[in-house]
Design an enzyme around this catalytic site. Sequence first.
Site, PDB file in Angstrom:
ATOM      1  N   ILE A  12     -14.047 -35.277  49.067  1.00 38.04           N
ATOM      2  CA  ILE A  12     -15.054 -34.466  49.759  1.00 38.04           C
ATOM      3  C   ILE A  12     -16.278 -35.317  50.096  1.00 38.04           C
ATOM      4  O   ILE A  12     -16.862 -35.192  51.176  1.00 38.04           O
ATOM      5  CB  ILE A  12     -15.448 -33.236  48.905  1.00 38.04           C
ATOM      6  CG1 ILE A  12     -14.199 -32.427  48.553  1.00 38.04           C
ATOM      7  CG2 ILE A  12     -16.455 -32.358  49.649  1.00 38.04           C
ATOM      8  CD1 ILE A  12     -14.406 -31.364  47.498  1.00 38.04           C
ATOM      9  N   ASP A  31     -20.644 -45.015  43.825  1.00 38.25           N
ATOM     10  CA  ASP A  31     -19.352 -44.502  43.366  1.00 38.25           C
ATOM     11  C   ASP A  31     -18.739 -45.543  42.420  1.00 38.25           C
ATOM     12  O   ASP A  31     -18.781 -46.747  42.687  1.00 38.25           O
ATOM     13  CB  ASP A  31     -18.404 -44.265  44.558  1.00 38.25           C
ATOM     14  CG  ASP A  31     -17.257 -43.312  44.212  1.00 38.25           C
ATOM     15  OD1 ASP A  31     -17.106 -42.281  44.886  1.00 38.25           O
ATOM     16  OD2 ASP A  31     -16.520 -43.607  43.235  1.00 38.25           O
ATOM     17  N   ASN A  32     -18.150 -45.075  41.315  1.00 37.60           N
ATOM     18  CA  ASN A  32     -17.552 -46.048  40.364  1.00 37.60           C
ATOM     19  C   ASN A  32     -16.072 -46.307  40.684  1.00 37.60           C
ATOM     20  O   ASN A  32     -15.370 -46.978  39.938  1.00 37.60           O
ATOM     21  CB  ASN A  32     -17.720 -45.553  38.918  1.00 37.60           C
ATOM     22  CG  ASN A  32     -16.941 -44.268  38.632  1.00 37.60           C
ATOM     23  OD1 ASN A  32     -16.168 -43.797  39.487  1.00 37.60           O
ATOM     24  ND2 ASN A  32     -17.136 -43.702  37.468  1.00 37.60           N
ATOM     25  N   ASN A  35     -11.831 -42.645  41.020  1.00 35.92           N
ATOM     26  CA  ASN A  35     -10.846 -41.744  41.635  1.00 35.92           C
ATOM     27  C   ASN A  35     -10.848 -41.908  43.151  1.00 35.92           C
ATOM     28  O   ASN A  35     -10.634 -40.962  43.890  1.00 35.92           O
ATOM     29  CB  ASN A  35     -11.170 -40.284  41.260  1.00 35.92           C
ATOM     30  CG  ASN A  35      -9.996 -39.357  41.566  1.00 35.92           C
ATOM     31  OD1 ASN A  35      -8.828 -39.781  41.560  1.00 35.92           O
ATOM     32  ND2 ASN A  35     -10.299 -38.122  41.878  1.00 35.92           N
ATOM     33  N   SER A 124     -18.039 -25.299  41.791  1.00 38.18           N
ATOM     34  CA  SER A 124     -16.659 -24.892  42.050  1.00 38.18           C
ATOM     35  C   SER A 124     -16.494 -23.402  41.806  1.00 38.18           C
ATOM     36  O   SER A 124     -17.150 -22.825  40.936  1.00 38.18           O
ATOM     37  CB  SER A 124     -15.735 -25.671  41.105  1.00 38.18           C
ATOM     38  OG  SER A 124     -14.438 -25.105  41.109  1.00 38.18           O
ATOM     39  N   TYR A 148     -13.412 -28.522  32.348  1.00 37.97           N
ATOM     40  CA  TYR A 148     -13.918 -28.969  33.662  1.00 37.97           C
ATOM     41  C   TYR A 148     -14.838 -27.895  34.238  1.00 37.97           C
ATOM     42  O   TYR A 148     -15.989 -28.161  34.594  1.00 37.97           O
ATOM     43  CB  TYR A 148     -12.767 -29.254  34.636  1.00 37.97           C
ATOM     44  CG  TYR A 148     -13.214 -29.195  36.065  1.00 37.97           C
ATOM     45  CD1 TYR A 148     -12.944 -28.077  36.857  1.00 37.97           C
ATOM     46  CD2 TYR A 148     -13.965 -30.220  36.623  1.00 37.97           C
ATOM     47  CE1 TYR A 148     -13.398 -27.988  38.162  1.00 37.97           C
ATOM     48  CE2 TYR A 148     -14.425 -30.147  37.929  1.00 37.97           C
ATOM     49  CZ  TYR A 148     -14.136 -29.024  38.691  1.00 37.97           C
ATOM     50  OH  TYR A 148     -14.606 -28.943  39.982  1.00 37.97           O
ATOM     51  N   LYS A 152     -19.143 -27.623  34.977  1.00 35.27           N
ATOM     52  CA  LYS A 152     -19.786 -27.177  36.218  1.00 35.27           C
ATOM     53  C   LYS A 152     -20.775 -26.051  35.931  1.00 35.27           C
ATOM     54  O   LYS A 152     -21.905 -26.046  36.427  1.00 35.27           O
ATOM     55  CB  LYS A 152     -18.733 -26.699  37.233  1.00 35.27           C
ATOM     56  CG  LYS A 152     -17.864 -27.793  37.814  1.00 35.27           C
ATOM     57  CD  LYS A 152     -18.673 -28.806  38.616  1.00 35.27           C
ATOM     58  CE  LYS A 152     -17.802 -29.862  39.274  1.00 35.27           C
ATOM     59  NZ  LYS A 152     -18.586 -30.894  39.988  1.00 35.27           N
ATOM     60  N   TYR A 176     -17.240 -24.552  45.718  1.00 33.57           N
ATOM     61  CA  TYR A 176     -16.111 -24.780  46.608  1.00 33.57           C
ATOM     62  C   TYR A 176     -14.938 -23.899  46.199  1.00 33.57           C
ATOM     63  O   TYR A 176     -14.675 -23.747  45.005  1.00 33.57           O
ATOM     64  CB  TYR A 176     -15.601 -26.220  46.512  1.00 33.57           C
ATOM     65  CG  TYR A 176     -16.614 -27.312  46.650  1.00 33.57           C
ATOM     66  CD1 TYR A 176     -16.357 -28.561  46.106  1.00 33.57           C
ATOM     67  CD2 TYR A 176     -17.820 -27.131  47.310  1.00 33.57           C
ATOM     68  CE1 TYR A 176     -17.269 -29.603  46.221  1.00 33.57           C
ATOM     69  CE2 TYR A 176     -18.738 -28.149  47.431  1.00 33.57           C
ATOM     70  CZ  TYR A 176     -18.454 -29.379  46.875  1.00 33.57           C
ATOM     71  OH  TYR A 176     -19.360 -30.410  46.990  1.00 33.57           O
ATOM     72  N   PRO A 292      -0.117 -22.282  32.922  1.00 32.49           N
ATOM     73  CA  PRO A 292      -1.129 -21.664  32.053  1.00 32.49           C
ATOM     74  C   PRO A 292      -2.538 -21.779  32.655  1.00 32.49           C
ATOM     75  O   PRO A 292      -2.914 -22.835  33.161  1.00 32.49           O
ATOM     76  CB  PRO A 292      -1.036 -22.497  30.768  1.00 32.49           C
ATOM     77  CG  PRO A 292       0.325 -23.097  30.778  1.00 32.49           C
ATOM     78  CD  PRO A 292       0.690 -23.300  32.229  1.00 32.49           C
TER      79      PRO A 292
HETATM   80  C1  WQD Z   1      -3.374 -23.634  44.058  1.00 29.11           C
HETATM   81  C2  WQD Z   1      -2.194 -22.696  43.941  1.00 29.11           C
HETATM   82  C3  WQD Z   1      -1.080 -22.814  41.833  1.00 29.11           C
HETATM   83  C4  WQD Z   1       0.366 -26.929  42.367  1.00 29.11           C
HETATM   84  C5  WQD Z   1      -8.066 -26.094  41.283  1.00 29.11           C
HETATM   85  C6  WQD Z   1      -9.219 -26.141  40.339  1.00 29.11           C
HETATM   86  C7  WQD Z   1     -10.495 -25.856  41.077  1.00 29.11           C
HETATM   87  C8  WQD Z   1     -10.634 -26.771  42.257  1.00 29.11           C
HETATM   88  C9  WQD Z   1      -9.417 -26.659  43.161  1.00 29.11           C
HETATM   89  C10 WQD Z   1     -12.039 -28.605  41.618  1.00 29.11           C
HETATM   90  C11 WQD Z   1      -2.107 -22.001  42.600  1.00 29.11           C
HETATM   91  C12 WQD Z   1      -0.156 -23.285  42.947  1.00 29.11           C
HETATM   92  C13 WQD Z   1      -0.254 -25.714  42.561  1.00 29.11           C
HETATM   93  C14 WQD Z   1       1.773 -27.003  42.295  1.00 29.11           C
HETATM   94  C15 WQD Z   1       1.890 -24.617  42.640  1.00 29.11           C
HETATM   95  N1  WQD Z   1     -10.801 -28.098  41.824  1.00 29.11           N
HETATM   96  N2  WQD Z   1       0.500 -24.583  42.700  1.00 29.11           N
HETATM   97  N3  WQD Z   1       2.487 -25.818  42.439  1.00 29.11           N
HETATM   98  O1  WQD Z   1      -5.737 -24.198  40.611  1.00 29.11           O
HETATM   99  O2  WQD Z   1      -6.557 -22.897  42.653  1.00 29.11           O
HETATM  100  O3  WQD Z   1      -7.910 -24.797  41.777  1.00 29.11           O
HETATM  101  O4  WQD Z   1      -8.268 -26.980  42.356  1.00 29.11           O
HETATM  102  O5  WQD Z   1     -13.096 -28.083  41.848  1.00 29.11           O
HETATM  103  O6  WQD Z   1     -11.564 -26.049  40.174  1.00 29.11           O
HETATM  104  O7  WQD Z   1      -9.048 -25.088  39.382  1.00 29.11           O
HETATM  105  O8  WQD Z   1      -5.761 -25.260  42.922  1.00 29.11           O
HETATM  106  O9  WQD Z   1      -4.118 -26.552  44.186  1.00 29.11           O
HETATM  107  O10 WQD Z   1      -3.970 -26.565  41.658  1.00 29.11           O
HETATM  108  O11 WQD Z   1      -3.344 -24.504  42.917  1.00 29.11           O
HETATM  109  O12 WQD Z   1       2.543 -23.570  42.750  1.00 29.11           O
HETATM  110  O13 WQD Z   1       2.403 -28.084  42.106  1.00 29.11           O
HETATM  111  O14 WQD Z   1      -0.987 -23.450  44.084  1.00 29.11           O
HETATM  112  O15 WQD Z   1      -0.358 -22.022  40.882  1.00 29.11           O
HETATM  113  O16 WQD Z   1      -1.613 -20.687  42.808  1.00 29.11           O
HETATM  114  P1  WQD Z   1      -6.425 -24.191  41.931  1.00 29.11           P
HETATM  115  P2  WQD Z   1      -4.264 -25.816  42.905  1.00 29.11           P
END
Ligand code: WQD
Length: 335
Positions: A12, A31-32, A35, A124, A148, A152, A176, A292
């Site tokens: 981003i 930036d370090n 990532n 977030s 995490y 935030k 976000y 989970p």
């Molecule tokens: C999206 C959907 C999963 C991977 C996370 C962080 C949030 C922000 C954005 C930092 C969900 C499904 C995912 C996979 C799947 N990050 N999924 N198979 O969990 O909504 O948010 O990333 O700020 O803080 O919590 O994003 O992309 O991991 O998942 O089915 O291999 O896709 O179950 O429904 P999430 P995600």
Amino acid sequence: MKILVTGGTGYIGSHTCVELLNEGYEVVVIDNLSNSKIEVVDKIKEITNKDFKFYEGDCCDKNLLIKIFKEHKIDAVIHFAGYKAVGESVQVPLKYYRNNLDSTITLLEVMNEFNCKKLAFSSSATVYGKPKSLPIKEDFPLSTTNPYGTTKLMIEDILRDLAKSDNEWSIAILRYFNPIGAHKSGLIGENPNDIPNNLMPYIVKVATKELECLSIFGNDYDTKDGTGVRDYIHVVDLAKGHIKAIEKVLKDKGVDAYNLGTGNGYSVLEIVNTFKSVNDIDVNYKITTRRPGDIDACYADPSYAKEKLDWEAKLGIDEMCKDAYNFVINYNKDE
Ligand code: WQD
């Protein structure tokens, strides 16, 4: 106007640097590279045909931050730098608390010392936990379910306390939703080195055959097709939201939080099928058990950002899916 962007070579952060430079801001990046890759610096310069100063280093390094503020008159800061993998944060919470809190407090102390009190902070939607209803508004209860997200929320509380203690601070907290996609040039985007945690980078790696099969984590949620629903937002729209936030903090005082989402919820299956059709490519997947900590659905009410920042997302999931794939195809071509 000169803006310090911490984490400016990240996903981003790099897209935001492009928009800042395109808008005529001067940019300084720290930036370090924990990532992201150093090549992103030149990609940002190539896209914008603009130069900017890059410092490789860590926001926990107070002497480096002091050096930067001595060498540049910084008008405002956009703070992206921080660890952001939910799963990893559960495994190594102290690493997340130490890094995300220490870097932010160090940055705020140095900003204060140099009387630079204008900040946009990368927060977030995860601070909403499992929302009581949808769409989510900024005044909803805040709660977190992983370290995490807790870092935030803790930083948001620190910023609110700071603004209370000194009304010279002007702070925009940007929450976000799910950023995906990439700059149209295909020069910058999201391409994690290891196995992706997030949906879109995983889909892309299955499409390019780097990974064999996407696991869809559960199809028994209380949603339109049983799979998880999220508010996916094009990373360029998100970047443009930061420009509007900087305009506001440069003008006003006080602290406020804004949802940066589209207001539209799409299911995992909708994203997979859209990706397959707009890119005319197959994506092998299977339904597995729930992950989970996942919630059924999460999407924003973005009206407050529209009202206060005069910002709204404009790009749809077709462009998000097309641009995400275009970046990796372009990236792999250069490899
Ligand atoms: C999206 C959907 C999963 C991977 C996370 C962080 C949030 C922000 C954005 C930092 C969900 C499904 C995912 C996979 C799947 N990050 N999924 N198979 O969990 O909504 O948010 O990333 O700020 O803080 O919590 O994003 O992309 O991991 O998942 O089915 O291999 O896709 O179950 O429904 P999430 P995600």
